[in-house]
Write an enzyme that holds these catalytic residues in place. Sequence first.
Site, mmCIF file in Angstrom:
data_model
loop_
_atom_site.group_PDB
_atom_site.id
_atom_site.type_symbol
_atom_site.label_atom_id
_atom_site.label_comp_id
_atom_site.label_asym_id
_atom_site.label_seq_id
_atom_site.Cartn_x
_atom_site.Cartn_y
_atom_site.Cartn_z
ATOM 1 N N GLY A 44 0.920 -1.028 -0.065
ATOM 2 C CA GLY A 44 0.036 -0.061 -0.042
ATOM 3 C C GLY A 44 0.861 1.254 0.051
ATOM 4 O O GLY A 44 2.031 1.320 0.490
ATOM 5 N N GLN A 49 2.939 9.988 1.007
ATOM 6 C CA GLN A 49 4.202 9.322 1.267
ATOM 7 C C GLN A 49 5.029 9.891 -0.143
ATOM 8 O O GLN A 49 6.198 9.576 -0.230
ATOM 9 C CB GLN A 49 3.858 7.910 1.262
ATOM 10 N N CYS A 89 5.892 0.116 6.954
ATOM 11 C CA CYS A 89 5.683 1.374 6.061
ATOM 12 C C CYS A 89 6.610 1.683 5.235
ATOM 13 O O CYS A 89 7.710 1.887 5.735
ATOM 14 C CB CYS A 89 5.197 2.423 7.307
ATOM 15 N N LEU A 90 6.549 2.023 4.097
ATOM 16 C CA LEU A 90 7.658 2.332 3.059
ATOM 17 C C LEU A 90 8.166 3.806 3.454
ATOM 18 O O LEU A 90 9.101 4.157 3.064
ATOM 19 C CB LEU A 90 6.986 2.393 1.479
ATOM 20 N N HIS A 136 -4.390 1.592 7.309
ATOM 21 C CA HIS A 136 -3.134 2.069 7.427
ATOM 22 C C HIS A 136 -2.962 3.244 6.526
ATOM 23 O O HIS A 136 -2.492 4.232 6.941
ATOM 24 C CB HIS A 136 -1.829 0.826 7.191
ATOM 25 N N GLU A 137 -3.341 2.770 5.245
ATOM 26 C CA GLU A 137 -3.064 3.891 4.258
ATOM 27 C C GLU A 137 -4.066 5.130 4.359
ATOM 28 O O GLU A 137 -3.721 6.276 4.117
ATOM 29 C CB GLU A 137 -3.312 3.247 2.747
ATOM 30 N N HIS A 140 -2.618 7.702 6.764
ATOM 31 C CA HIS A 140 -1.741 8.651 6.238
ATOM 32 C C HIS A 140 -2.372 9.853 5.761
ATOM 33 O O HIS A 140 -1.914 10.915 5.625
ATOM 34 C CB HIS A 140 -0.969 7.912 4.949
HETATM 35 NI NI NI Z 1 2.574 3.568 5.564
#
Ligand code: NI
Length: 166
Positions: A44, A49, A89-90, A136-137, A140
């Site tokens: 995701g 991000q 998380c990226l 989670h997304e 953000h």
């Molecule tokens: Ni994330």
Amino acid sequence: MLQMKLCGDLVLREKCAPVDTIDAEILQNMDEMVKMMSAQNGVGLAAPQVGVLKRFIVMMNPDTNKVFKMINPVILSRSSETVVMEEGCLSVLGGDGLPVYANVTRPAVVTVEWTDEKGKAHTAEMSGLPARIVQHETDHLDGILFVDYLSPVKREMVMSKVRRRK
Ligand code: NI
């Protein structure tokens, strides 16, 4: 070319604005985000991000490999039943350049509403990994990171690894 924003960048703490027109730029951003997500074996990625403060995300259902592009996703309801799952998380990378993982407790089942890249509205109940990823997304989009759910001790364990990244 979009750039991955990492923990410490204040853009990750902003609240994103709703999308009112699905224009070429958003479609292009989402295509690029899918590529970035896949390249890093992520499941995701949310617009902030990559430095875009608008409400859209991309995600993959790891069970089916189906990719979702979600515009203005809203979580309409959350189950009272919760489940503990490991999250990364990226944007939260350790000294080795890989995501730092930690267990996070979240609702097990959610009902989500979104608009797809063609402008079609959807509502779906999600459980398992898709429920986890979509929560989670969408977090953000409100400037919330998974580390915010950890106890101070656990959060410090994650952040000490993040600080090792130079
Ligand atoms: Ni994330």
